[in-house]
Scaffold this motif. Structure first.
Motif, PDB file in Angstrom:
ATOM      1  N   TYR A 193     -23.443  20.252  -1.150  1.00  0.00           N
ATOM      2  CA  TYR A 193     -23.672  21.131  -2.582  1.00  0.00           C
ATOM      3  C   TYR A 193     -24.819  20.416  -3.462  1.00  0.00           C
ATOM      4  N   ARG A 194     -25.202  19.072  -2.963  1.00  0.00           N
ATOM      5  CA  ARG A 194     -26.038  18.352  -3.797  1.00  0.00           C
ATOM      6  C   ARG A 194     -27.496  18.291  -3.394  1.00  0.00           C
ATOM      7  N   SER A 195     -27.524  18.419  -2.232  1.00  0.00           N
ATOM      8  CA  SER A 195     -29.082  18.066  -1.451  1.00  0.00           C
ATOM      9  C   SER A 195     -29.090  18.957  -0.076  1.00  0.00           C
ATOM     10  N   ARG A 196     -30.311  19.061   0.199  1.00  0.00           N
ATOM     11  CA  ARG A 196     -30.575  19.903   1.547  1.00  0.00           C
ATOM     12  C   ARG A 196     -30.692  18.944   2.706  1.00  0.00           C
ATOM     13  N   VAL A 197     -30.050  19.138   3.637  1.00  0.00           N
ATOM     14  CA  VAL A 197     -30.273  18.043   5.084  1.00  0.00           C
ATOM     15  C   VAL A 197     -31.825  18.418   5.574  1.00  0.00           C
ATOM     16  N   ARG A 198     -32.377  17.552   5.928  1.00  0.00           N
ATOM     17  CA  ARG A 198     -33.726  17.585   6.673  1.00  0.00           C
ATOM     18  C   ARG A 198     -33.888  16.824   7.775  1.00  0.00           C
ATOM     19  N   VAL A 199     -34.653  16.860   8.707  1.00  0.00           N
ATOM     20  CA  VAL A 199     -34.990  16.252   9.635  1.00  0.00           C
ATOM     21  C   VAL A 199     -36.569  15.730   9.534  1.00  0.00           C
ATOM     22  N   PRO A 200     -36.670  14.308   9.771  1.00  0.00           N
ATOM     23  CA  PRO A 200     -38.048  13.695   9.218  1.00  0.00           C
ATOM     24  C   PRO A 200     -39.180  14.430  10.400  1.00  0.00           C
ATOM     25  N   ASP A 201     -40.520  14.290   9.778  1.00  0.00           N
ATOM     26  CA  ASP A 201     -41.444  14.936  10.777  1.00  0.00           C
ATOM     27  C   ASP A 201     -41.658  14.404  11.994  1.00  0.00           C
ATOM     28  N   ALA A 202     -41.250  12.938  11.817  1.00  0.00           N
ATOM     29  CA  ALA A 202     -41.649  12.109  13.140  1.00  0.00           C
ATOM     30  C   ALA A 202     -40.442  12.457  14.052  1.00  0.00           C
ATOM     31  N   VAL A 203     -39.327  12.715  13.758  1.00  0.00           N
ATOM     32  CA  VAL A 203     -38.348  13.182  14.654  1.00  0.00           C
ATOM     33  C   VAL A 203     -38.383  14.540  15.204  1.00  0.00           C
ATOM     34  N   LYS A 204     -39.175  15.441  14.514  1.00  0.00           N
ATOM     35  CA  LYS A 204     -39.413  16.709  14.819  1.00  0.00           C
ATOM     36  C   LYS A 204     -40.537  16.880  15.943  1.00  0.00           C
ATOM     37  N   ALA A 205     -41.469  15.797  15.979  1.00  0.00           N
ATOM     38  CA  ALA A 205     -42.660  15.714  16.655  1.00  0.00           C
ATOM     39  C   ALA A 205     -42.081  15.258  17.715  1.00  0.00           C
ATOM     40  N   GLY A 206     -41.102  14.242  17.975  1.00  0.00           N
ATOM     41  CA  GLY A 206     -40.481  13.765  19.061  1.00  0.00           C
ATOM     42  C   GLY A 206     -39.605  14.831  19.794  1.00  0.00           C
ATOM     43  N   LEU A 207     -39.017  15.628  19.224  1.00  0.00           N
ATOM     44  CA  LEU A 207     -38.202  16.816  19.654  1.00  0.00           C
ATOM     45  C   LEU A 207     -38.859  17.851  20.399  1.00  0.00           C
ATOM     46  N   ALA A 208     -39.983  18.010  19.767  1.00  0.00           N
ATOM     47  CA  ALA A 208     -41.158  19.045  20.602  1.00  0.00           C
ATOM     48  C   ALA A 208     -41.484  18.310  21.728  1.00  0.00           C
ATOM     49  N   ALA A 209     -42.092  16.969  21.497  1.00  0.00           N
ATOM     50  CA  ALA A 209     -42.419  16.354  22.924  1.00  0.00           C
ATOM     51  C   ALA A 209     -41.616  16.552  24.063  1.00  0.00           C
ATOM     52  N   ARG A 210     -40.167  16.166  23.778  1.00  0.00           N
ATOM     53  CA  ARG A 210     -39.330  16.174  24.778  1.00  0.00           C
ATOM     54  C   ARG A 210     -39.155  17.603  25.379  1.00  0.00           C
ATOM     55  N   ALA A 211     -39.243  18.599  24.302  1.00  0.00           N
ATOM     56  CA  ALA A 211     -38.975  20.021  24.833  1.00  0.00           C
ATOM     57  C   ALA A 211     -40.149  20.258  25.952  1.00  0.00           C
ATOM     58  N   VAL A 212     -41.351  20.043  25.413  1.00  0.00           N
ATOM     59  CA  VAL A 212     -42.317  20.097  26.464  1.00  0.00           C
ATOM     60  C   VAL A 212     -42.327  19.449  27.741  1.00  0.00           C
ATOM     61  N   ALA A 213     -41.872  18.197  27.746  1.00  0.00           N
ATOM     62  CA  ALA A 213     -41.790  17.408  28.882  1.00  0.00           C
ATOM     63  C   ALA A 213     -40.645  18.042  29.688  1.00  0.00           C
ATOM     64  N   SER A 214     -39.280  18.592  29.032  1.00  0.00           N
ATOM     65  CA  SER A 214     -38.408  19.017  29.864  1.00  0.00           C
ATOM     66  C   SER A 214     -38.883  20.270  30.598  1.00  0.00           C
ATOM     67  N   THR A 215     -39.511  20.852  29.801  1.00  0.00           N
ATOM     68  CA  THR A 215     -40.059  22.272  30.501  1.00  0.00           C
ATOM     69  C   THR A 215     -40.938  22.186  31.521  1.00  0.00           C
ATOM     70  N   TRP A 216     -41.975  21.296  31.493  1.00  0.00           N
ATOM     71  CA  TRP A 216     -42.832  20.867  32.478  1.00  0.00           C
ATOM     72  C   TRP A 216     -42.048  20.466  33.804  1.00  0.00           C
ATOM     73  N   MET A 217     -40.882  19.517  33.517  1.00  0.00           N
ATOM     74  CA  MET A 217     -40.096  19.033  34.619  1.00  0.00           C
ATOM     75  C   MET A 217     -39.460  20.341  35.388  1.00  0.00           C
ATOM     76  N   GLU A 218     -38.943  21.220  34.512  1.00  0.00           N
ATOM     77  CA  GLU A 218     -38.181  22.625  35.071  1.00  0.00           C
ATOM     78  C   GLU A 218     -39.242  23.181  35.888  1.00  0.00           C
ATOM     79  N   LEU A 219     -40.439  23.413  35.754  1.00  0.00           N
ATOM     80  CA  LEU A 219     -41.416  24.268  36.219  1.00  0.00           C
ATOM     81  C   LEU A 219     -42.029  23.589  37.480  1.00  0.00           C
ATOM     82  N   HIS A 220     -41.801  22.165  37.650  1.00  0.00           N
ATOM     83  CA  HIS A 220     -42.452  21.446  38.696  1.00  0.00           C
ATOM     84  C   HIS A 220     -41.339  21.010  39.602  1.00  0.00           C
ATOM     85  N   LYS A 221     -40.158  21.093  39.665  1.00  0.00           N
ATOM     86  CA  LYS A 221     -39.265  20.896  40.487  1.00  0.00           C
ATOM     87  C   LYS A 221     -39.733  21.013  42.091  1.00  0.00           C
TER      88      LYS A 221
END
Length: 304
Positions: A276-304
């Protein structure tokens, strides 16, 4: 149609798309990051959807009020925006750049009134039956379970379904997979919206005078945890159908889902009083890491 006219229309449409891109860059770095992971055939269409949704949302979330419009004038502004959107989807043109860009996407992906109308119904719910009183003196508007579900369907689930129509517009799938994808898209949209309700408790209740998550004046920590459990179930349902999406949409959807899972984790560790006092956020560096992992996970899924 003459060559000159065709060239003029294409130039205008590209200008409209650039305007849509500016809306995203101004309002959501997270969504912009996820869009960059989409295949080029989807990217601009999803940006066009986001831009229309964002402009409509801003219209009912205080921009018109801060511009000095009366409540009646705000309602008229929303009605004009809705009417122009329907007209543009029918004709394929609007002088409003954001609406014009959306109309091109709607026509290409067969986004029709079954999705457009519920979205605008939710925008009307946001305006509600207000008075000319200042928001600070107006009573808190509470959404019970039915009102919450209806609002979430229009404001978020149908937006997920619009994006799904973009992704699947060139695909041939059986009825079972289509139904599963629609369910997953709806669940993902609902999860995103419920997370944002928790993130925006302070602004929604104090500035906008809305309580989307129940009829009480103040949520308790047990309410927060119940919503966290609901959101986790919604995200799990959405993640289960990502492999059914076209290859060039999976990384972006995984990235967006991962970001909101990270937000959910942070909300779980944040007391209601803090929300009720402040908005929860995810730091930009963490967002970038999550995006990179999503790309890697998708690449692995497509190249099984």
């Amino acid at each position: 149609m003459s060559v000159a006219t065709d060239t003029s229309f294409t130039h205008f449409t590209r200008t409209a798309e650039r305007a849509a891109n500016q809306v995203i860059s101004a309002y959501s770095t997270s969504f912009g990051l996820a869009c960059r992971l989409l295949g080029s055939r989807h990217r601009q269409h999803v940006r066009n959807i986001y831009a229309l949704v964002r402009v409509a949302d801003e219209l009912v979330d205080g921009v018109t009020a801060e511009a000095g419009l009366s409540y009646q004038e705000q309602c008229e502004a929303l009605t004009h925006f809705i009417d122009e959107t329907h007209r543009a989807v029918q004709l394929g043109y609007s002088s409003d750049l954001i609406i014009h860009a959306f109309a091109q996407t709607a026509r290409a992906a067969r986004i029709d009134q079954s999705l457009i109308d519920p979205f605008f119904d939710s925008m009307r719910m946001d305006l509600g039956e207000q008075t000319e009183a200042a928001p600070q003196s107006a009573p808190l508007r509470r959404f019970d379970a039915d009102a919450h579900d209806g609002y979430v369907h229009g404001s978020a689930e149908v937006v997920g379904l619009m994006c799904l129509r973009v992704f699947m517009r060139d695909e041939k799938i059986d009825d079972g997979d289509a139904a599963a994808l629609e369910y997953g898209a709806s669940r993902l949209g609902a999860a995103f919206q419920n997370i944002n309700f928790l993130r925006d408790l302070a602004d929604d209740t104090t500035r906008l005078g809305r309580s989307y998550l129940g009829t009480s004046d103040h949520l308790e920590d047990q309410d927060r945890m119940e919503w966290v459990r609901t959101i986790r179930a919604q995200l799990a349902d959405a993640n289960a159908v990502i492999p059914l999406l076209p290859r060039d949409a999976r990384a972006a959807v995984r990235s967006a889902s991962a970001l909101f899972q990270a937000l959910t984790d942070r909300i779980e560790q944040t007391t209601v009083d803090e929300l009720y006092r402040s908005r929860v956020r995810v730091p930009d560096a963490v967002k970038a890491g999550l995006a990179a992992r999503a790309v890697a996970s998708t690449w692995m899924e497509l190249h099984k």
